[in-house]
Design a protein around this motif. Structure first.
Motif, PDB file in Angstrom:
ATOM      1  N   GLU A  69       0.742  -1.431   0.106  1.00 18.42           N
ATOM      2  CA  GLU A  69      -0.019  -0.185  -0.355  1.00 18.42           C
ATOM      3  C   GLU A  69       1.131   1.576  -0.185  1.00 18.42           C
ATOM      4  OE1 GLU A  69      -3.196   2.321  -0.226  1.00 18.42           O
ATOM      5  OE2 GLU A  69      -2.905   0.091  -0.629  1.00 18.42           O
ATOM      6  N   CYS A  70       1.990   1.549   0.843  1.00 19.73           N
ATOM      7  CA  CYS A  70       2.747   2.390   0.277  1.00 19.73           C
ATOM      8  C   CYS A  70       2.895   2.837  -0.429  1.00 19.73           C
ATOM      9  CB  CYS A  70       3.799   1.714   1.477  1.00 19.73           C
ATOM     10  SG  CYS A  70       3.466   2.517   3.314  1.00 19.73           S
ATOM     11  N   ALA A  71       3.687   1.728  -1.254  1.00 19.95           N
ATOM     12  CA  ALA A  71       4.430   1.306  -3.053  1.00 19.95           C
ATOM     13  C   ALA A  71       2.961   2.047  -4.063  1.00 19.95           C
ATOM     14  CB  ALA A  71       5.052   0.736  -3.010  1.00 19.95           C
ATOM     15  N   TYR A  72       2.058   1.471  -3.279  1.00 18.09           N
ATOM     16  CA  TYR A  72       0.905   2.006  -4.573  1.00 18.09           C
ATOM     17  C   TYR A  72       1.064   3.433  -4.157  1.00 18.09           C
ATOM     18  CZ  TYR A  72      -0.930  -2.533  -5.794  1.00 18.09           C
ATOM     19  OH  TYR A  72      -0.748  -3.840  -5.972  1.00 18.09           O
ATOM     20  N   GLN A  73       1.006   4.061  -2.837  1.00 13.62           N
ATOM     21  CA  GLN A  73       0.635   5.350  -2.681  1.00 13.62           C
ATOM     22  C   GLN A  73       1.537   6.477  -3.421  1.00 13.62           C
ATOM     23  OE1 GLN A  73      -1.764   6.872   0.526  1.00 13.62           O
ATOM     24  NE2 GLN A  73      -1.982   4.273   1.087  1.00 13.62           N
ATOM     25  N   GLY A  74       2.979   5.590  -3.741  1.00 10.59           N
ATOM     26  CA  GLY A  74       4.191   6.471  -4.211  1.00 10.59           C
ATOM     27  C   GLY A  74       4.970   6.368  -3.522  1.00 10.59           C
ATOM     28  N   ALA A  75       4.969   5.718  -2.045  1.00 10.21           N
ATOM     29  CA  ALA A  75       6.787   5.679  -0.862  1.00 10.21           C
ATOM     30  C   ALA A  75       6.793   5.099  -1.891  1.00 10.21           C
ATOM     31  CB  ALA A  75       5.949   5.310  -0.418  1.00 10.21           C
ATOM     32  N   GLU A  76       8.956   6.154  -1.964  1.00 11.08           N
ATOM     33  CA  GLU A  76       9.987   5.291  -2.232  1.00 11.08           C
ATOM     34  C   GLU A  76      11.554   4.872  -1.551  1.00 11.08           C
ATOM     35  OE1 GLU A  76      10.499   8.368  -6.170  1.00 11.08           O
ATOM     36  OE2 GLU A  76      10.515   9.043  -4.349  1.00 11.08           O
ATOM     37  N   ILE A  77      10.774   5.071   0.138  1.00 13.07           N
ATOM     38  CA  ILE A  77      11.229   5.207   1.251  1.00 13.07           C
ATOM     39  C   ILE A  77      10.326   4.901   2.316  1.00 13.07           C
ATOM     40  CG2 ILE A  77      13.126   5.788   2.884  1.00 13.07           C
ATOM     41  CD1 ILE A  77      14.235   7.706   1.074  1.00 13.07           C
ATOM     42  N   MET A  78      10.312   3.248   2.111  1.00  8.80           N
ATOM     43  CA  MET A  78       9.457   3.177   3.815  1.00  8.80           C
ATOM     44  C   MET A  78      10.191   3.102   5.268  1.00  8.80           C
ATOM     45  SD  MET A  78       6.873  -0.195   3.702  1.00  8.80           S
ATOM     46  CE  MET A  78       8.088  -1.093   4.372  1.00  8.80           C
ATOM     47  N   ILE A  79       9.865   3.935   5.931  1.00  8.57           N
ATOM     48  CA  ILE A  79      10.565   3.898   7.328  1.00  8.57           C
ATOM     49  C   ILE A  79       9.686   2.240   8.230  1.00  8.57           C
ATOM     50  CG2 ILE A  79      11.265   5.123   9.451  1.00  8.57           C
ATOM     51  CD1 ILE A  79      11.308   7.201   7.679  1.00  8.57           C
ATOM     52  N   ARG A  80      10.239   1.848   8.362  1.00  7.59           N
ATOM     53  CA  ARG A  80       9.603   0.968  10.138  1.00  7.59           C
ATOM     54  C   ARG A  80      10.303   1.639  10.694  1.00  7.59           C
ATOM     55  NH1 ARG A  80       9.523  -5.665   9.000  1.00  7.59           N
ATOM     56  NH2 ARG A  80       8.151  -5.783  11.162  1.00  7.59           N
ATOM     57  N   THR A  81       9.612   1.501  11.954  1.00  7.35           N
ATOM     58  CA  THR A  81      10.280   1.563  13.672  1.00  7.35           C
ATOM     59  C   THR A  81       9.162   1.334  14.465  1.00  7.35           C
ATOM     60  OG1 THR A  81       8.518   2.922  14.447  1.00  7.35           O
ATOM     61  CG2 THR A  81      10.275   4.255  12.639  1.00  7.35           C
ATOM     62  N   ALA A  82      10.031   0.490  15.041  1.00  8.53           N
ATOM     63  CA  ALA A  82      10.282  -0.755  16.340  1.00  8.53           C
ATOM     64  C   ALA A  82      10.325  -0.515  17.536  1.00  8.53           C
ATOM     65  CB  ALA A  82      10.113  -2.006  15.907  1.00  8.53           C
ATOM     66  N   GLY A  83      10.164  -0.772  18.689  1.00 12.19           N
ATOM     67  CA  GLY A  83      10.261  -0.678  20.124  1.00 12.19           C
ATOM     68  C   GLY A  83      11.544  -1.688  20.144  1.00 12.19           C
ATOM     69  N   TYR A  84      11.405  -2.920  19.456  1.00 13.07           N
ATOM     70  CA  TYR A  84      13.149  -4.172  19.712  1.00 13.07           C
ATOM     71  C   TYR A  84      12.725  -4.759  18.713  1.00 13.07           C
ATOM     72  CZ  TYR A  84       8.475  -6.671  20.695  1.00 13.07           C
ATOM     73  OH  TYR A  84       7.152  -7.132  20.559  1.00 13.07           O
ATOM     74  N   THR A  85      13.256  -5.832  19.043  1.00 11.14           N
ATOM     75  CA  THR A  85      13.537  -7.179  17.193  1.00 11.14           C
ATOM     76  C   THR A  85      13.929  -7.970  17.500  1.00 11.14           C
ATOM     77  OG1 THR A  85      15.587  -6.286  16.321  1.00 11.14           O
ATOM     78  CG2 THR A  85      13.700  -4.905  15.668  1.00 11.14           C
ATOM     79  N   ALA A  86      15.026  -8.583  18.856  1.00 11.66           N
ATOM     80  CA  ALA A  86      15.340  -9.097  19.382  1.00 11.66           C
ATOM     81  C   ALA A  86      14.571 -10.603  19.682  1.00 11.66           C
ATOM     82  CB  ALA A  86      16.089  -9.054  20.912  1.00 11.66           C
ATOM     83  N   PRO A  87      13.882 -10.567  19.759  1.00 13.26           N
ATOM     84  CA  PRO A  87      13.049 -12.266  19.776  1.00 13.26           C
ATOM     85  C   PRO A  87      12.616 -12.525  17.807  1.00 13.26           C
ATOM     86  CG  PRO A  87      11.472 -10.514  20.606  1.00 13.26           C
ATOM     87  CD  PRO A  87      12.587  -9.925  20.269  1.00 13.26           C
TER      88      PRO A  87
END
Length: 183
Positions: free
Chosen positions: A82-100
Motif C-alpha cells: 500500500e505504501c508503494a501503491y501510494q508512491g512511497a519510495e522510502i518506507m520507514i519502519r520503526t520498532a521498540g524491539y526486534t531481539a526475539p
C-alpha cells in the motif's frame, strides 16, 4: 541550517479504549508531514488500539515520497504494498524491539523492499547487535558502521540503476542530504 527531518513514535491517548501506537514525521521547518497509527498491534502482548487512519505517505526532502509503518505492521506484505501503491519510495519502519524476531525482521524488511522496488529504512530502538537496516530493493548494502555514508549515498545508487535501466526516471530521492541524518 542543517535541514534535518525527524520521525517520532508516540503513545496517543484514546478516550474510547487502549491508546494508539502512533508515528509522525516532522519536516525541517517543524511542520507535521505525516501522521500514522499502527494498524496491527501484536495482540495479546501489546495493549494498543488498532489504527484507523490507513497508510499515509508524504512528500519528503528533495522530492522523495516517504511512507511510515510501525513494527509488527511490517510483517504484513500488504502494508508495504500500500505504501508503494501510494508512491512511497522510502518506507520507514520503526520498532521498540526486534531481539526475539531478529531473523523475521531482516527477512520482512528485505522482502518489503524487493517486492515493492523501494527502500526500507528500519530503525529498532532496543537491540544490542547492529540492526539498523537500509535496504535497497531487497539488497542489504550497509551495516551500522556505514550508516552515515549509506544514507548520504541514496542518490548515487538510484542514478546508477536508472541509467542501467534506461527508463524514464521517477522523482529524485535524496540529493546531497537524505531524509534521515545521523550525527
Amino acid at each position: 541550517e542543517q535541514r534535518i527531518w525527524g520521525c517520532f513514535s508516540l503513545m496517543e491517548l484514546n478516550h474510547g479504549g487502549y491508546p494508539y501506537n502512533s508515528g509522525i514525521i516532522i519536516d525541517d521547518r517543524g511542520e507535521l508531514r505525516l501522521y500514522y497509527r499502527k494498524l496491527h498491534p501484536g495482540v495479546p502482548v501489546e495493549p494498543w488500539e488498532p489504527g484507523d487512519l490507513g497508510i499515509p505517505v508524504c512528500d519528503g526532502p528533495n522530492g522523495c515520497k516517504l511512507g511510515l509503518i510501525i513494527c509488527h505492521d511490517g510483517m504484513f506484505a500488504e502494508m508495504a504494498r500500500e505504501c508503494a501503491y501510494q508512491g512511497a519510495e522510502i518506507m520507514i519502519r520503526t520498532a521498540g524491539y526486534t531481539a526475539p524476531i531478529r531473523h523475521a525482521w531482516h527477512v520482512t524488511n528485505q522482502s518489503n523492499a524487493f517486492c515493492n522496488l523501494m527502500y526500507t529504512a528500519s530503525m529498532p530502538r532496543r537491540l544490542r547487535t547492529p540492526a539498523r537496516q537500509v535496504l535497497r530493493f531487497g539488497e542489504a548494502f550497509a551495516s551500522t558502521a556505514a550508516e552515515r555514508r549509506l544514507l548520504s549515498s541514496f542518490n548515487t545508487g538510484l542514478r546508477e540503476q536508472r541509467s542501467a535501466a534506461k527508463t524514464k526516471p521517477k522523482p529524485k530521492i535524496g540529493g546531497r542530504r537524505c531524509c534521515l541524518r545521523y550525527r
